[in-house]
Design an enzyme around this catalytic site. Sequence first.
Site, PDB file in Angstrom:
ATOM      1  N   ASP A   1       5.704  -3.028  -5.781  1.00 22.97           N
ATOM      2  CA  ASP A   1       5.577  -1.881  -6.155  1.00 22.97           C
ATOM      3  C   ASP A   1       5.960  -1.207  -4.901  1.00 22.97           C
ATOM      4  OD1 ASP A   1       4.751   0.489  -6.964  1.00 22.97           O
ATOM      5  OD2 ASP A   1       3.337   0.969  -5.244  1.00 22.97           O
TER       6      ASP A   1
ATOM      7  N   GLU B   1       5.624   2.702  -2.174  1.00 15.49           N
ATOM      8  CA  GLU B   1       5.152   3.973  -1.507  1.00 15.49           C
ATOM      9  C   GLU B   1       6.092   4.620  -0.782  1.00 15.49           C
ATOM     10  OE1 GLU B   1       3.172   5.169  -3.546  1.00 15.49           O
ATOM     11  OE2 GLU B   1       2.310   3.663  -4.320  1.00 15.49           O
TER      12      GLU B   1
ATOM     13  N   HIS C   1      -0.711   8.944  -2.281  1.00 18.49           N
ATOM     14  CA  HIS C   1      -0.920   7.375  -1.896  1.00 18.49           C
ATOM     15  C   HIS C   1      -1.636   7.301  -0.351  1.00 18.49           C
ATOM     16  CE1 HIS C   1       2.646   8.504   1.404  1.00 18.49           C
ATOM     17  NE2 HIS C   1       3.219   8.447   0.137  1.00 18.49           N
TER      18      HIS C   1
ATOM     19  N   HIS D   1      -2.787   5.538  -5.086  1.00 15.00           N
ATOM     20  CA  HIS D   1      -2.137   4.099  -5.282  1.00 15.00           C
ATOM     21  C   HIS D   1      -1.834   3.870  -4.401  1.00 15.00           C
ATOM     22  CE1 HIS D   1       1.000   6.575  -8.887  1.00 15.00           C
ATOM     23  NE2 HIS D   1       0.176   7.209  -8.698  1.00 15.00           N
TER      24      HIS D   1
ATOM     25  N   ASP E   1      -0.945  -1.791  -7.347  1.00 14.37           N
ATOM     26  CA  ASP E   1      -0.641  -2.028  -8.245  1.00 14.37           C
ATOM     27  C   ASP E   1       0.599  -2.828  -8.697  1.00 14.37           C
ATOM     28  OD1 ASP E   1      -1.766   0.837  -7.920  1.00 14.37           O
ATOM     29  OD2 ASP E   1       0.132   1.999  -7.171  1.00 14.37           O
TER      30      ASP E   1
END
Length: 228
Positions: free
Chosen positions: A7, A9, A56, A149, A154
Site C-alpha cells: 500500500d 500513501e 494519513h 491511513h 493497511d
Amino acid sequence: MREIVFDTETTGFTFGDDRMVEIGCVELVNRCETGRTFHAYFHPERTMPPGAFAIHGLSDVFLSDKPRFHAVADELIAFIGDAPLIAHNASFDFGFLNGELGRCGRDAVCTTRMIDTLAIAKQRHPGAKLSLDALCSRYGIDRSHRVVHGALLDAQLLAQVYVELRGGRQIGLSLVSDLIADTVMANTTTPRTVRPPRQFAASDAELAAHAAFMTKVKNPIWGAAASG
C-alpha cells in the site's frame, strides 16, 4: 508461491505534481504471512496538501528528515523481487510506484504482476461496499487500531482480506510448509532448531496396564452393546 501485498500513501491522486510519501509491503508465502515486511517514508519534495494530510496524518515537519525515494529504491526493489504485487485499487498504487521508479531511472514493475483486490472483491461481492474498512468488517478482521491511513498497517490488513478473498484461512490448516519455515529461519537473528514431528504410541507395559484397568469397570456400556 511468494506474493507481496503493498500500500502507498501520497500527496494526492496523480503522480507528477503528487508524490509518494510512504510505502508498506507484507510478504506472503503460500498465502501465509512470513513476518517479513518493508516500510519506508519519503520526503515528497513538495508541501503536503491539507486534504492528503487529513487522510494519513503525515505532515511536512514529519517528512522533512525522511530520505528521497531514490535513496531507498534499490532496497525496495530487492524486497519485492519478481513476486506478484497485490494492492487495493492497484492501478493507483502501481501508478505511484512506477512513477517514482521511473523518476530515479529504475525499471517499472510490469503490470502483468498486478493483482487488484478491489477487482476480486467486485466479483465476489457485487453491489456491496468494497473499501478496505468494509471488507475488514465483512470478514471479521480487527481494524480498531486504524485511526488514520498508514501504508504498512493497511498492507497488513489487506493481506488478511486477500487471503479471505482467495478462499479463507482453511488453506493454511496444514503444517507450515518448508518454504515458509526456511524464509522465517533465514530472517531471524535467533538460531532455531527445526525438529521432526514426534510419533506417540503406547508401550506394551502401558497397553497391559490399560487392559487390567478396563477389567475393573463394572457393567461397561461397551459390553452391553457387544452382547446386544
